[in-house]
Motif scaffolding. Structure first.
Motif, PDB file in Angstrom:
ATOM      1  N   ARG A  44       0.872  -1.182   0.000  1.00 35.65           N
ATOM      2  CA  ARG A  44       0.000   0.000   0.000  1.00 35.65           C
ATOM      3  C   ARG A  44       0.904   1.226   0.000  1.00 35.65           C
ATOM      4  N   VAL A  45       0.862   2.016  -1.050  1.00 30.62           N
ATOM      5  CA  VAL A  45       1.686   3.219  -1.175  1.00 30.62           C
ATOM      6  C   VAL A  45       0.940   4.372  -0.519  1.00 30.62           C
ATOM      7  N   GLU A  46       1.581   5.007   0.443  1.00 32.26           N
ATOM      8  CA  GLU A  46       0.954   6.117   1.153  1.00 32.26           C
ATOM      9  C   GLU A  46       1.407   7.472   0.634  1.00 32.26           C
ATOM     10  N   SER A  47       2.631   7.520   0.142  1.00 33.30           N
ATOM     11  CA  SER A  47       3.118   8.760  -0.455  1.00 33.30           C
ATOM     12  C   SER A  47       4.328   8.415  -1.313  1.00 33.30           C
ATOM     13  N   TYR A  48       4.693   9.338  -2.178  1.00 34.91           N
ATOM     14  CA  TYR A  48       5.874   9.145  -3.002  1.00 34.91           C
ATOM     15  C   TYR A  48       6.396  10.505  -3.439  1.00 34.91           C
ATOM     16  N   GLU A  49       7.664  10.536  -3.779  1.00 36.49           N
ATOM     17  CA  GLU A  49       8.302  11.727  -4.313  1.00 36.49           C
ATOM     18  C   GLU A  49       9.101  11.303  -5.535  1.00 36.49           C
ATOM     19  N   ILE A  50       9.067  12.129  -6.554  1.00 38.03           N
ATOM     20  CA  ILE A  50       9.804  11.845  -7.770  1.00 38.03           C
ATOM     21  C   ILE A  50      10.957  12.834  -7.871  1.00 38.03           C
ATOM     22  N   THR A  51      12.136  12.324  -8.204  1.00 37.91           N
ATOM     23  CA  THR A  51      13.291  13.176  -8.452  1.00 37.91           C
ATOM     24  C   THR A  51      13.614  13.095  -9.936  1.00 37.91           C
ATOM     25  N   ILE A  52      13.592  14.238 -10.568  1.00 34.62           N
ATOM     26  CA  ILE A  52      13.899  14.326 -11.990  1.00 34.62           C
ATOM     27  C   ILE A  52      15.296  14.920 -12.089  1.00 34.62           C
ATOM     28  N   ARG A  53      16.158  14.292 -12.848  1.00 34.42           N
ATOM     29  CA  ARG A  53      17.526  14.778 -13.009  1.00 34.42           C
ATOM     30  C   ARG A  53      17.746  15.222 -14.447  1.00 34.42           C
ATOM     31  N   GLY A  54      18.514  16.273 -14.599  1.00 35.06           N
ATOM     32  CA  GLY A  54      18.818  16.795 -15.920  1.00 35.06           C
ATOM     33  C   GLY A  54      19.672  18.036 -15.785  1.00 35.06           C
ATOM     34  N   ARG A  55      19.580  18.902 -16.756  1.00 39.31           N
ATOM     35  CA  ARG A  55      20.345  20.149 -16.727  1.00 39.31           C
ATOM     36  C   ARG A  55      19.376  21.314 -16.878  1.00 39.31           C
ATOM     37  N   CYS A  56      19.491  22.288 -15.990  1.00 37.04           N
ATOM     38  CA  CYS A  56      18.648  23.472 -16.060  1.00 37.04           C
ATOM     39  C   CYS A  56      19.019  24.295 -17.292  1.00 37.04           C
ATOM     40  N   THR A  57      18.192  25.244 -17.638  1.00 35.20           N
ATOM     41  CA  THR A  57      18.443  26.033 -18.842  1.00 35.20           C
ATOM     42  C   THR A  57      19.742  26.824 -18.748  1.00 35.20           C
ATOM     43  N   ALA A  58      20.104  27.246 -17.541  1.00 35.88           N
ATOM     44  CA  ALA A  58      21.365  27.986 -17.381  1.00 35.88           C
ATOM     45  C   ALA A  58      22.572  27.093 -17.621  1.00 35.88           C
ATOM     46  N   CYS A  59      22.458  25.814 -17.305  1.00 35.23           N
ATOM     47  CA  CYS A  59      23.588  24.892 -17.443  1.00 35.23           C
ATOM     48  C   CYS A  59      23.616  24.157 -18.775  1.00 35.23           C
ATOM     49  N   GLU A  60      22.504  24.095 -19.471  1.00 35.34           N
ATOM     50  CA  GLU A  60      22.496  23.240 -20.667  1.00 35.34           C
ATOM     51  C   GLU A  60      23.406  23.741 -21.776  1.00 35.34           C
ATOM     52  N   SER A  61      23.762  25.013 -21.745  1.00 37.38           N
ATOM     53  CA  SER A  61      24.684  25.514 -22.768  1.00 37.38           C
ATOM     54  C   SER A  61      26.147  25.289 -22.393  1.00 37.38           C
ATOM     55  N   ARG A  62      26.400  24.932 -21.121  1.00 37.68           N
ATOM     56  CA  ARG A  62      27.765  24.633 -20.681  1.00 37.68           C
ATOM     57  C   ARG A  62      28.046  23.155 -20.841  1.00 37.68           C
ATOM     58  N   PRO A  63      29.323  22.760 -21.056  1.00 32.63           N
ATOM     59  CA  PRO A  63      29.630  21.327 -21.167  1.00 32.63           C
ATOM     60  C   PRO A  63      29.338  20.600 -19.856  1.00 32.63           C
ATOM     61  N   ALA A  64      28.962  19.332 -19.968  1.00 36.15           N
ATOM     62  CA  ALA A  64      28.713  18.509 -18.777  1.00 36.15           C
ATOM     63  C   ALA A  64      30.006  18.324 -18.005  1.00 36.15           C
ATOM     64  N   ARG A  65      29.889  18.055 -16.703  1.00 30.08           N
ATOM     65  CA  ARG A  65      31.065  17.812 -15.868  1.00 30.08           C
ATOM     66  C   ARG A  65      31.861  16.657 -16.436  1.00 30.08           C
ATOM     67  N   GLY A  66      33.176  16.828 -16.473  1.00 28.58           N
ATOM     68  CA  GLY A  66      34.042  15.764 -16.955  1.00 28.58           C
ATOM     69  C   GLY A  66      34.192  15.754 -18.465  1.00 28.58           C
ATOM     70  N   VAL A  67      33.451  16.622 -19.149  1.00 27.30           N
ATOM     71  CA  VAL A  67      33.567  16.696 -20.601  1.00 27.30           C
ATOM     72  C   VAL A  67      34.455  17.879 -20.931  1.00 27.30           C
ATOM     73  N   SER A  68      35.463  17.637 -21.692  1.00 24.50           N
ATOM     74  CA  SER A  68      36.411  18.692 -22.027  1.00 24.50           C
ATOM     75  C   SER A  68      36.263  19.095 -23.477  1.00 24.50           C
ATOM     76  N   ASN A  69      36.320  20.381 -23.714  1.00 22.21           N
ATOM     77  CA  ASN A  69      36.305  20.891 -25.092  1.00 22.21           C
ATOM     78  C   ASN A  69      37.706  21.231 -25.553  1.00 22.21           C
ATOM     79  N   VAL A  70      38.719  20.904 -24.737  1.00 26.49           N
ATOM     80  CA  VAL A  70      40.096  21.193 -25.111  1.00 26.49           C
ATOM     81  C   VAL A  70      40.427  20.425 -26.382  1.00 26.49           C
ATOM     82  N   GLY A  71      40.934  21.116 -27.344  1.00 28.46           N
ATOM     83  CA  GLY A  71      41.305  20.485 -28.599  1.00 28.46           C
ATOM     84  C   GLY A  71      40.148  20.297 -29.558  1.00 28.46           C
ATOM     85  N   ALA A  72      38.939  20.750 -29.191  1.00 32.86           N
ATOM     86  CA  ALA A  72      37.789  20.562 -30.054  1.00 32.86           C
ATOM     87  C   ALA A  72      37.972  21.233 -31.407  1.00 32.86           C
ATOM     88  N   GLU A  73      38.733  22.337 -31.423  1.00 36.02           N
ATOM     89  CA  GLU A  73      38.929  23.039 -32.695  1.00 36.02           C
ATOM     90  C   GLU A  73      39.804  22.235 -33.658  1.00 36.02           C
TER      91      GLU A  73
END
Length: 153
Positions: free
Chosen positions: A122-151
């Protein structure tokens, strides 16, 4: 939305024979106004702007008391633990870029079906956690991803 209420907290503090110190009041007022799910360290830094001698134990003791009374919740979806003065049922979005935690209304998400859970509890309550990148962060590279040498590619 049920949020932390200073008058209610004051009456509870006095009824329990505790003191409503200026530091406790500042912690509660900060949480009342805050919508960012602050960490204990963030609360300490904010309160120390007004009361420079506020100690870490004062902040933790106040947070633990508020949590024990059901007036705030710990948000365990991120590290470090964050505190939520909104105790009404809701979900969270956690940004993988900046770790900001945002409230999500239950009305914005279709409720899950629990019929297939093992043992059909019998489920009495639940919480959902959604993970992703907010609009401020989505234009920045993800952690651990390097753009060094991309050019050079």
């Amino acid at each position: 939305m049920e949020r932390l209420d200073l008058k209610r907290v004051e009456s509870m503090v006095l009824a329990q024979g505790l003191k409503m110190t200026p530091q406790r009041r500042a912690i509660i007022e900060y949480l009342q106004k805050c919508d960012t799910h602050p960490t204990a360290e963030e609360i300490l830094q904010a309160v120390n702007l007004q009361f420079p001698m506020t100690s870490r134990p004062t902040v933790y003791n106040t947070l633990n008391w508020l949590k024990g009374e059901g007036l705030i919740r710990e948000v365990l979806e991120s590290n470090p633990v964050r505190f939520d003065p909104n105790t009404s049922p809701h979900h969270h979005f956690v940004c993988e870029g900046c770790a900001r935690v945002t409230d999500v209304s239950p009305l914005d998400i279709d409720p899950p079906s629990f019929a297939s859970l093992p043992g059909r509890p019998r489920v009495e309550s639940y919480e959902i956690t959604i993970r992703g990148r907010c609009t401020a962060c989505e234009s920045r590279p993800a952690r651990g991803v390097s753009n060094v040498g991309a050019e050079w590619r």
